[in-house]
Structures are given as structure tokens and as C-alpha cells.
Design a protein around this motif. Structure first.
Motif, short mmCIF file in Angstrom:
data_model
loop_
_atom_site.label_atom_id
_atom_site.label_comp_id
_atom_site.label_asym_id
_atom_site.label_seq_id
_atom_site.Cartn_x
_atom_site.Cartn_y
_atom_site.Cartn_z
N HIS A 188 -81.50 39.18 -6.48
CA HIS A 188 -80.58 38.25 -7.15
C HIS A 188 -80.58 38.46 -8.66
N GLU A 189 -80.82 39.69 -9.08
CA GLU A 189 -80.83 39.97 -10.50
C GLU A 189 -79.41 39.84 -11.04
N GLY A 190 -79.32 39.38 -12.26
CA GLY A 190 -78.01 39.27 -12.88
C GLY A 190 -77.25 38.04 -12.45
N SER A 191 -76.17 37.81 -13.13
CA SER A 191 -75.37 36.63 -12.83
C SER A 191 -73.91 37.02 -12.61
N GLU A 192 -73.70 38.15 -11.96
CA GLU A 192 -72.35 38.66 -11.78
C GLU A 192 -71.42 37.66 -11.12
N ALA A 193 -71.90 36.93 -10.14
CA ALA A 193 -71.04 35.98 -9.43
C ALA A 193 -70.54 34.88 -10.34
N CYS A 194 -71.32 34.53 -11.35
CA CYS A 194 -70.97 33.44 -12.25
C CYS A 194 -70.24 33.91 -13.50
N SER A 195 -70.19 35.20 -13.70
CA SER A 195 -69.65 35.76 -14.94
C SER A 195 -68.12 35.76 -14.96
N VAL A 196 -67.57 35.61 -16.15
CA VAL A 196 -66.12 35.69 -16.34
C VAL A 196 -65.64 37.10 -16.00
N ASP A 197 -66.55 38.08 -15.99
CA ASP A 197 -66.19 39.45 -15.65
C ASP A 197 -65.90 39.63 -14.17
N ASN A 198 -66.33 38.68 -13.37
CA ASN A 198 -66.07 38.75 -11.94
C ASN A 198 -64.61 38.38 -11.68
N PRO A 199 -63.85 39.26 -11.02
CA PRO A 199 -62.43 38.97 -10.79
C PRO A 199 -62.21 37.70 -9.96
N ALA A 200 -63.20 37.29 -9.20
CA ALA A 200 -63.07 36.09 -8.37
C ALA A 200 -63.59 34.84 -9.06
N SER A 201 -63.91 34.92 -10.35
CA SER A 201 -64.55 33.79 -11.03
C SER A 201 -63.68 32.53 -11.00
N ARG A 202 -62.38 32.65 -11.09
CA ARG A 202 -61.51 31.48 -11.06
C ARG A 202 -61.62 30.77 -9.71
N VAL A 203 -61.57 31.54 -8.64
CA VAL A 203 -61.68 30.97 -7.30
C VAL A 203 -63.06 30.35 -7.11
N ILE A 204 -64.08 31.01 -7.62
CA ILE A 204 -65.44 30.48 -7.51
C ILE A 204 -65.54 29.15 -8.24
N ARG A 205 -65.01 29.08 -9.46
CA ARG A 205 -65.04 27.81 -10.22
C ARG A 205 -64.32 26.70 -9.47
N GLU A 206 -63.14 27.00 -8.92
CA GLU A 206 -62.38 25.98 -8.19
C GLU A 206 -63.15 25.50 -6.96
N THR A 207 -63.75 26.44 -6.25
CA THR A 207 -64.50 26.08 -5.05
C THR A 207 -65.72 25.24 -5.40
N LEU A 208 -66.45 25.65 -6.44
CA LEU A 208 -67.63 24.89 -6.84
C LEU A 208 -67.26 23.51 -7.36
N ALA A 209 -66.11 23.39 -8.02
CA ALA A 209 -65.66 22.08 -8.49
C ALA A 209 -65.39 21.16 -7.30
N ARG A 210 -64.82 21.69 -6.24
CA ARG A 210 -64.52 20.87 -5.06
C ARG A 210 -65.79 20.48 -4.33
N VAL A 211 -66.59 21.47 -3.99
CA VAL A 211 -67.75 21.17 -3.15
C VAL A 211 -68.95 20.71 -3.96
N GLY A 212 -68.88 20.87 -5.27
CA GLY A 212 -70.01 20.52 -6.11
C GLY A 212 -70.05 19.08 -6.57
N ASP A 213 -68.99 18.31 -6.31
CA ASP A 213 -69.06 16.91 -6.73
C ASP A 213 -69.97 16.15 -5.77
N LYS A 214 -70.59 15.10 -6.28
CA LYS A 214 -71.63 14.43 -5.49
C LYS A 214 -71.12 13.87 -4.18
N TRP A 215 -69.92 13.31 -4.16
CA TRP A 215 -69.44 12.69 -2.93
C TRP A 215 -69.17 13.74 -1.86
N SER A 216 -68.56 14.85 -2.23
CA SER A 216 -68.29 15.91 -1.25
C SER A 216 -69.58 16.43 -0.66
N MET A 217 -70.57 16.65 -1.53
CA MET A 217 -71.84 17.17 -1.04
C MET A 217 -72.51 16.19 -0.08
#
Length: 148
Positions: free
Chosen positions: A20-49
Motif C-alpha cells: 500500500h505504498e503511495g497514495s495514488e488512489a487519493c491523488s489528483v493525478d489519478n484519472p478516477a479521482s473525481r469518481v472516488i471523491r464523489e463515492t467517498l462523499a456518499r458513503v463516507g457520511d455518518k448516516w450512510s455508514m
């Protein structure tokens, strides 16, 4: 005013686990970063979790679900299950009975999310005292530096 250096209270860096070296999944350099942010925003709120975690063991009626998710209002639960349903994490089944019966259940995708959610809840419970201690130390340090 003194010339004392300001001490910053922080925790030491933790080495990334093997593989798990590096933070590629979280980086703005990752082409999927927008989708990742949207998904984490949805599932990351306390009520959804909390809803996903509670539905892990099986379907529940709305009132049962509300009772198991401490502190959630009727309106917030309605919004949360609708969003989770839209994202494919929860299903809503309405039964043509009198009185009407509606059940909510985690989908296969929702159950796959419930595994890390439950682990995160266990982590939070295991480290609750550590977090409270860190908050207290931080607040004490802030108060002490404000007095100077």
C-alpha cells in the motif's frame, strides 16, 4: 510575549502496510479521482455508514432501522436510504399488505461496503480513548499557548 518556539502536537507518521505504498488512489493525478471523491462523499457520511452497517445482517423495516441508527431523524433516514438506493447499495421492497410494509436491505454491493464500514466502526471503538486523550492534549496545549 516570549520567544519560545511554538510546539506542534502531532502524531508520528505511520509506515504504509506492505503493498500500500503511495497514495495514488487519493491523488489528483489519478484519472478516477473525481469518481472516488464523489463515492467517498456518499458513503463516507455518518448516516450512510451507520445504515449500511446496520443492514449488513439482513433487511429491516423503516422503523426498525430508525431505532437501530441512534440519533437519526425520520427525514434524514428517508434521505439517506433514498441516496443509498440510488447508488445501488440498498433496495427498498414494498409489500402490498394492510398496513403497508416496506423493507430495506443491503444489496450485494452494499454488503461488500459493510465489511470495511464495520471494521472502521471497530477501529473507532478500539481507539476511542486514544482519540479523546489526543483531543484533550491538543485543547490543553491550545489553552496554554493562548494564555501566553
Amino acid at each position: 510575549m516570549t520567544n519560545d518556539p511554538i510546539r506542534v502536537l502531532s502524531t508520528p507518521a505511520i509506515a504504509a502496510p506492505e503493498g500500500h505504498e503511495g497514495s495514488e488512489a487519493c491523488s489528483v493525478d489519478n484519472p478516477a479521482s473525481r469518481v472516488i471523491r464523489e463515492t467517498l462523499a456518499r458513503v463516507g457520511d455518518k448516516w450512510s455508514m451507520l445504515v449500511i452497517g446496520v443492514l449488513h445482517d439482513g433487511p429491516l423495516r423503516f422503523t426498525e432501522l430508525q431505532r437501530k441508527v441512534d440519533g437519526i431523524s425520520h427525514r434524514m433516514l428517508t434521505q439517506t436510504v433514498r441516496s443509498l438506493e440510488r447508488d445501488g447499495l440498498v433496495t427498498r421492497t414494498s409489500y402490498p399488505e394492510i398496513p403497508p410494509r416496506v423493507e430495506y436491505a443491503a444489496t450485494a454491493l452494499g454488503r461488500s461496503l459493510s465489511v470495511p464500514v464495520i471494521e472502521l466502526a471497530r477501529w473507532a471503538a478500539a481507539h476511542h480513548d486514544d482519540i479523546l486523550d489526543a483531543r484533550e492534549a491538543f485543547d490543553d496545549q491550545r489553552e496554554a499557548s493562548a494564555v501566553r
